[in-house]
Design an enzyme around this catalytic site. Structure first.
Site, PDB file in Angstrom:
ATOM      1  N   CYS A 116       0.837  -1.205   0.000  1.00  0.00           N
ATOM      2  CA  CYS A 116       0.000   0.000   0.000  1.00  0.00           C
ATOM      3  C   CYS A 116       0.869   1.252   0.000  1.00  0.00           C
ATOM      4  CB  CYS A 116      -0.935   0.010   1.201  1.00  0.00           C
ATOM      5  SG  CYS A 116      -2.284  -1.171   1.098  1.00  0.00           S
ATOM      6  N   HIS A 149      -0.834 -10.046  -4.664  1.00  0.00           N
ATOM      7  CA  HIS A 149       0.255  -9.672  -5.570  1.00  0.00           C
ATOM      8  C   HIS A 149       0.531 -10.804  -6.550  1.00  0.00           C
ATOM      9  CE1 HIS A 149       2.055 -11.341  -1.886  1.00  0.00           C
ATOM     10  NE2 HIS A 149       3.107 -11.714  -2.599  1.00  0.00           N
ATOM     11  N   HIS A 152       3.151 -12.366  -9.040  1.00  0.00           N
ATOM     12  CA  HIS A 152       4.558 -12.419  -9.405  1.00  0.00           C
ATOM     13  C   HIS A 152       4.657 -12.690 -10.898  1.00  0.00           C
ATOM     14  CE1 HIS A 152       6.209 -12.986  -5.245  1.00  0.00           C
ATOM     15  NE2 HIS A 152       4.992 -13.460  -5.039  1.00  0.00           N
TER      16      HIS A 152
END
Length: 143
Positions: free
Chosen positions: A11, A104, A106
């Site tokens: 964030c 997230h 990758h």
């Protein structure tokens, strides 16, 4: 971490409050180089909004996450780094290996001898009836 993710490093990166080597940014996602890369060119694509699990993303966020992942894949394949293939990897939950509680994706370049391997027992071939029963249970819970 606070309720709104103010202490979440991803964030903070998305808000420009933490140092990162940015690759992409738009209103829904940001992409930056991983500080602990699997291989050179390892990029993380994250939603700007703090969301811990993939299932919590809004459809436009999920779509943008994958689209930007695909753009990064193209850049990696385009010769920016040594790249003979690409892995996309998203761990959802601690048991799956998620270490930062913020979704997230990758995106990392692969090449022969890079030292990375996915480990698992790929030798089991369940009977078709077992697979069909599981598929039916999954279909029953899809939206």
């Amino acid at each position: 971490m606070t309720r709104h993710g103010h202490e979440c490093v991803f964030c903070r990166i998305a808000r420009g409050e933490a140092e990162a080597s940015l690759v992409h940014g738009d209103d829904l996602v940001t992409a930056f180089l991983d500080i602990n890369p699997v291989t050179p060119g390892h990029v993380l694509v994250v939603p700007r909004r703090h969301v811990a699990s993939l299932g919590e993303l809004e459809d436009p966020e999920a779509a943008r996450l994958m689209l930007v992942g695909r753009f990064v894949l193209g850049a990696l394949r385009g010769g920016a780094v040594r790249c003979e293939g690409v892995n996309l990897f998203l761990a959802d939950g601690e048991a799956a290996g998620q270490e930062v509680s913020h979704v997230h994706l990758h995106v990392f370049p692969r090449f022969a001898g890079d030292g990375f391997a996915l480990h698992g027992d790929w030798s089991r071939f369940p009977p078709r009836a077992e697979l069909d029963a599981l598929a039916a249970r999954l279909r029953a819970t899809l939206p």
